[in-house]
Scaffold this motif. Structure first.
Motif, PDB file in Angstrom:
ATOM      1  N   GLY A  31       0.810  -1.200   0.000  1.00 35.51           N
ATOM      2  CA  GLY A  31       0.000   0.000   0.000  1.00 35.51           C
ATOM      3  C   GLY A  31       0.844   1.251   0.000  1.00 35.51           C
ATOM      4  N   ALA A  32       0.384   2.277   0.742  1.00 36.04           N
ATOM      5  CA  ALA A  32       1.100   3.557   0.782  1.00 36.04           C
ATOM      6  C   ALA A  32       2.522   3.397   1.293  1.00 36.04           C
ATOM      7  CB  ALA A  32       0.322   4.546   1.649  1.00 36.04           C
ATOM      8  N   ALA A  33       2.740   2.417   2.175  1.00 45.73           N
ATOM      9  CA  ALA A  33       4.090   2.202   2.715  1.00 45.73           C
ATOM     10  C   ALA A  33       5.063   1.779   1.630  1.00 45.73           C
ATOM     11  CB  ALA A  33       4.040   1.152   3.831  1.00 45.73           C
ATOM     12  N   ALA A  34       4.555   1.187   0.560  1.00 45.47           N
ATOM     13  CA  ALA A  34       5.428   0.713  -0.513  1.00 45.47           C
ATOM     14  C   ALA A  34       5.869   1.847  -1.432  1.00 45.47           C
ATOM     15  CB  ALA A  34       4.714  -0.354  -1.337  1.00 45.47           C
ATOM     16  N   PHE A  35       5.186   2.982  -1.392  1.00 43.97           N
ATOM     17  CA  PHE A  35       5.528   4.077  -2.304  1.00 43.97           C
ATOM     18  C   PHE A  35       6.892   4.656  -1.928  1.00 43.97           C
ATOM     19  CE2 PHE A  35       0.687   4.848  -2.690  1.00 43.97           C
ATOM     20  CZ  PHE A  35       0.571   3.766  -3.532  1.00 43.97           C
ATOM     21  N   GLY A  36       7.028   5.109  -0.689  1.00 46.01           N
ATOM     22  CA  GLY A  36       8.313   5.500  -0.124  1.00 46.01           C
ATOM     23  C   GLY A  36       9.177   6.388  -0.999  1.00 46.01           C
ATOM     24  N   ASP A  37      10.470   6.445  -0.665  1.00 45.41           N
ATOM     25  CA  ASP A  37      11.446   7.166  -1.460  1.00 45.41           C
ATOM     26  C   ASP A  37      12.820   6.575  -1.172  1.00 45.41           C
ATOM     27  OD1 ASP A  37      12.736   8.590   0.798  1.00 45.41           O
ATOM     28  OD2 ASP A  37      10.921   9.806   0.851  1.00 45.41           O
ATOM     29  N   TRP A  38      13.873   7.202  -1.705  1.00 44.08           N
ATOM     30  CA  TRP A  38      15.223   6.640  -1.659  1.00 44.08           C
ATOM     31  C   TRP A  38      15.729   6.437  -0.236  1.00 44.08           C
ATOM     32  CZ3 TRP A  38      19.435   9.066   0.572  1.00 44.08           C
ATOM     33  CH2 TRP A  38      19.276  10.410   0.900  1.00 44.08           C
ATOM     34  N   ARG A  39      15.223   7.211   0.715  1.00 47.15           N
ATOM     35  CA  ARG A  39      15.731   7.091   2.088  1.00 47.15           C
ATOM     36  C   ARG A  39      15.358   5.768   2.742  1.00 47.15           C
ATOM     37  NH1 ARG A  39      13.474  13.034   3.367  1.00 47.15           N
ATOM     38  NH2 ARG A  39      11.838  12.075   2.101  1.00 47.15           N
ATOM     39  N   ALA A  40      14.326   5.101   2.216  1.00 46.40           N
ATOM     40  CA  ALA A  40      13.929   3.806   2.762  1.00 46.40           C
ATOM     41  C   ALA A  40      14.560   2.644   2.012  1.00 46.40           C
ATOM     42  CB  ALA A  40      12.404   3.675   2.722  1.00 46.40           C
ATOM     43  N   ASP A  41      15.327   2.951   0.969  1.00 42.44           N
ATOM     44  CA  ASP A  41      15.884   1.888   0.140  1.00 42.44           C
ATOM     45  C   ASP A  41      17.085   1.231   0.813  1.00 42.44           C
ATOM     46  OD1 ASP A  41      14.030   2.548  -1.747  1.00 42.44           O
ATOM     47  OD2 ASP A  41      15.424   3.591  -3.082  1.00 42.44           O
ATOM     48  N   LYS A  42      17.126  -0.072   0.730  1.00 39.34           N
ATOM     49  CA  LYS A  42      18.303  -0.844   1.148  1.00 39.34           C
ATOM     50  C   LYS A  42      18.134  -2.254   0.625  1.00 39.34           C
ATOM     51  CE  LYS A  42      16.703  -2.383   5.747  1.00 39.34           C
ATOM     52  NZ  LYS A  42      15.297  -1.993   5.555  1.00 39.34           N
ATOM     53  N   PRO A  43      19.228  -2.954   0.355  1.00 41.58           N
ATOM     54  CA  PRO A  43      19.104  -4.321  -0.145  1.00 41.58           C
ATOM     55  C   PRO A  43      18.241  -5.181   0.763  1.00 41.58           C
ATOM     56  CG  PRO A  43      21.348  -3.561  -0.391  1.00 41.58           C
ATOM     57  CD  PRO A  43      20.633  -2.514   0.417  1.00 41.58           C
ATOM     58  N   GLY A  44      17.328  -5.900   0.155  1.00 43.14           N
ATOM     59  CA  GLY A  44      16.439  -6.773   0.911  1.00 43.14           C
ATOM     60  C   GLY A  44      15.072  -6.195   1.182  1.00 43.14           C
ATOM     61  N   THR A  45      14.905  -4.878   1.053  1.00 44.30           N
ATOM     62  CA  THR A  45      13.590  -4.271   1.256  1.00 44.30           C
ATOM     63  C   THR A  45      12.655  -4.700   0.131  1.00 44.30           C
ATOM     64  OG1 THR A  45      14.462  -2.357   2.427  1.00 44.30           O
ATOM     65  CG2 THR A  45      12.314  -2.100   1.386  1.00 44.30           C
ATOM     66  N   ARG A  46      11.514  -5.237   0.513  1.00 42.20           N
ATOM     67  CA  ARG A  46      10.557  -5.736  -0.477  1.00 42.20           C
ATOM     68  C   ARG A  46       9.306  -4.867  -0.504  1.00 42.20           C
ATOM     69  NH1 ARG A  46      10.782 -12.419  -0.346  1.00 42.20           N
ATOM     70  NH2 ARG A  46      13.007 -12.544  -0.932  1.00 42.20           N
ATOM     71  N   ARG A  47       8.765  -4.722  -1.711  1.00 44.53           N
ATOM     72  CA  ARG A  47       7.551  -3.938  -1.910  1.00 44.53           C
ATOM     73  C   ARG A  47       6.555  -4.734  -2.746  1.00 44.53           C
ATOM     74  NH1 ARG A  47      11.801  -0.364  -1.908  1.00 44.53           N
ATOM     75  NH2 ARG A  47      11.507   1.531  -0.668  1.00 44.53           N
ATOM     76  N   LEU A  48       5.292  -4.503  -2.472  1.00 45.75           N
ATOM     77  CA  LEU A  48       4.217  -5.099  -3.255  1.00 45.75           C
ATOM     78  C   LEU A  48       3.165  -4.023  -3.475  1.00 45.75           C
ATOM     79  CD1 LEU A  48       2.822  -7.516  -4.601  1.00 45.75           C
ATOM     80  CD2 LEU A  48       1.833  -8.083  -2.369  1.00 45.75           C
ATOM     81  N   ILE A  49       3.047  -3.558  -4.706  1.00 43.72           N
ATOM     82  CA  ILE A  49       2.068  -2.533  -5.061  1.00 43.72           C
ATOM     83  C   ILE A  49       0.998  -3.186  -5.915  1.00 43.72           C
ATOM     84  CG2 ILE A  49       1.683  -0.329  -6.234  1.00 43.72           C
ATOM     85  CD1 ILE A  49       4.625   0.340  -5.660  1.00 43.72           C
TER      86      ILE A  49
END
Length: 450
Positions: A31-49
């Protein structure tokens, strides 16, 4: 001028990644948590939109927010999952874009702004080029590269210029084109979106070409084609555009000799990267969607390209969502838009895709796909500037994706790297190009560079 990393620089650019371990129980961002931006990026972070997660268009203000390009830091570090490391193959390249691996293992690199295709032959098990050079020059913003016929012994290398497809006679091991190019497809519209990718069907009978739109959302196309909309819709493939956008925002198909051109699928605003999925033979593409509808609308996507399908542009997006700038113009297309397979953060700018069939990465990577995200310009909260891994199960996409390479962003205003090309080397390493500082990298798994 081309320059290569010497031993000291290679050692400095070797990446230790132990601090980026993925927690096995880390939740998938949805959901909205998956939109994020570069500051939340790190290897292993998974998203489902999912399609149902999309906010209304213009829920946020559309912003012009291009990143400044900083010099690559002397201690530049690519951030990778545990057990992976990266070495620099080459630097100082003008504009490295698509990377494709020849059957004999040579790396072919489209140096687009320099109007040439470069070639690198790496020393066995190494990032160090044993030989390099210019395979072909005097091109016109080359991008896509494909070998024909598919398989171990190609006779031609095809190159997609912004306005044509040409081919060069080729034998395994050639470091330089032996003759002049032969034009296979000419008169491709080259304005605005100019990246043209190409791929062959597994049986070698079909040549696919992606042609992006000539605008953001068909501002100058006109509401109706000459002769009227009804007649056009009855005589053309589903969702085909007209006027200045005729033959654009499409994946086209040809015979290998360039004849029998036709629209294979329509409504793909800018399919900048294509590949064939080894497990299924299906054609995949990654698409840059439209701008100026807000930070999170619409998502970029990766999808199987189905023959005869319509993917929405410019009238709809991600299914039956109508673009408010074309409200009420194409009710005949309502409910006829194919929903893409994997949705990614809006404005991330996916440029290329490669499926992993190598043996040197952990077994769970086999069958997944890597996508290079060039990075946003039309988003208040910057996103992209990374390489992600699309997750598959039994040959089918789960819809989720995972950050694989990050670390290109210097600050909220600057980046040093913009990923473009991804390819799988013959030894199973991942090859990545980026055009911010003009570098190529080799990513391996194990106890450090081999």
């Amino acid at each position: 001028m081309m320059r290569f990393a010497g031993p000291a620089l290679s050692a400095a650019l070797f990446v230790s990644t132990a601090s980026f371990a993925q927690q096995a129980d880390e939740p998938v961002l949805k959901g909205a948590a998956a939109f994020g931006d570069w500051r939340a990026d790190k290897p292993g972070t998974r998203r489902l939109i999912r399609p149902d997660d999309l906010p209304k268009p213009n829920a946020t203000r559309s912003t012009s927010n291009s990143a400044g390009i900083a010099d690559m830091p002397a201690d530049a570090k690519l951030q990778l999952p545990p057990g992976f490391s990266a070495e620099l193959v080459a630097s100082g390249i003008d504009n490295p874009r698509v990377v494709r691996v020849a059957p004999n293992g040579d790396l072919f690199v489209a140096d687009s702004k320099a109007n040439q295709v470069r070639i690198y032959r790496l020393a066995e098990g190494s990032a160090k080029p044993a030989q390099d050079g210019i395979f072909a020059g005097n091109l016109n913003r080359p991008y896509g590269i494909a070998f024909y016929p598919p398989g171990a012994d190609p006779q031609w290398v095809y190159v997609a210029n912004s306005d044509s497809i040409v081919r060069f006679a080729y034998r395994n091991g050639d470091l330089k084109a032996s003759g002049d190019p032969e034009t296979i497809v000419g008169n491709i519209p080259a304005s605005h979106h100019w990246t043209r990718d190409i791929a062959f069907s597994p049986d070698g009978k079909t040549l696919y070409l992606s042609v992006g739109s000539g605008s953001n959302v068909a501002e100058d196309m006109g509401r109706e084609p000459k002769g009227g909309l009804d007649a056009w819709a009855k005589s053309q493939p589903l969702g085909a555009a007209w006027g200045s956008e005729d033959g654009r925002a499409d994946v086209l198909a040809f015979d290998p000799d360039g004849k029998n051109g036709r629209i294979f699928a329509a409504g793909l605003r800018n399919c900048s990267g294509m590949t064939v999925q080894p497990a299924t033979g299906a054609l995949w593409c990654v698409v840059n969607e439209r701008d100026a509808l807000g930070d999170n609308v619409p998502p970029e996507y990766a999808t199987v390209v189905k023959e005869g399908a319509f993917y929405g542009w410019p009238w709809y997006y991600i299914g039956n969502n109508e673009d408010p700038r074309h409200k009420g113009e194409r009710p005949d297309l309502a409910g006829k838009t194919t929903v893409p397979d994997v949705l990614m953060q809006a404005h991330s700018a996916p440029l290329t895709i490669a499926f992993y069939e190598g043996k040197s990465f952990p077994a769970e990577y086999k069958g997944d796909a890597f996508v290079a995200l060039h990075g946003s310009w039309n988003r208040g909260n910057r996103t992209g500037y990374k390489v992600v891994r699309l997750l598959f199960k039994d040959g089918r996409p789960t819809g989720a994706y995972e950050d694989f390479i990050t670390g290109f962003v210097v600050s909220n205003g600057e980046v040093w790297g913009r990923p473009v090309g991804v390819a799988i080397a013959s030894d199973g390493a991942l090859i990545v190009s980026e055009d911010g500082n003009g570098t190529i990298w080799r990513v391996t798994h194990g106890d450090g560079p081999s």
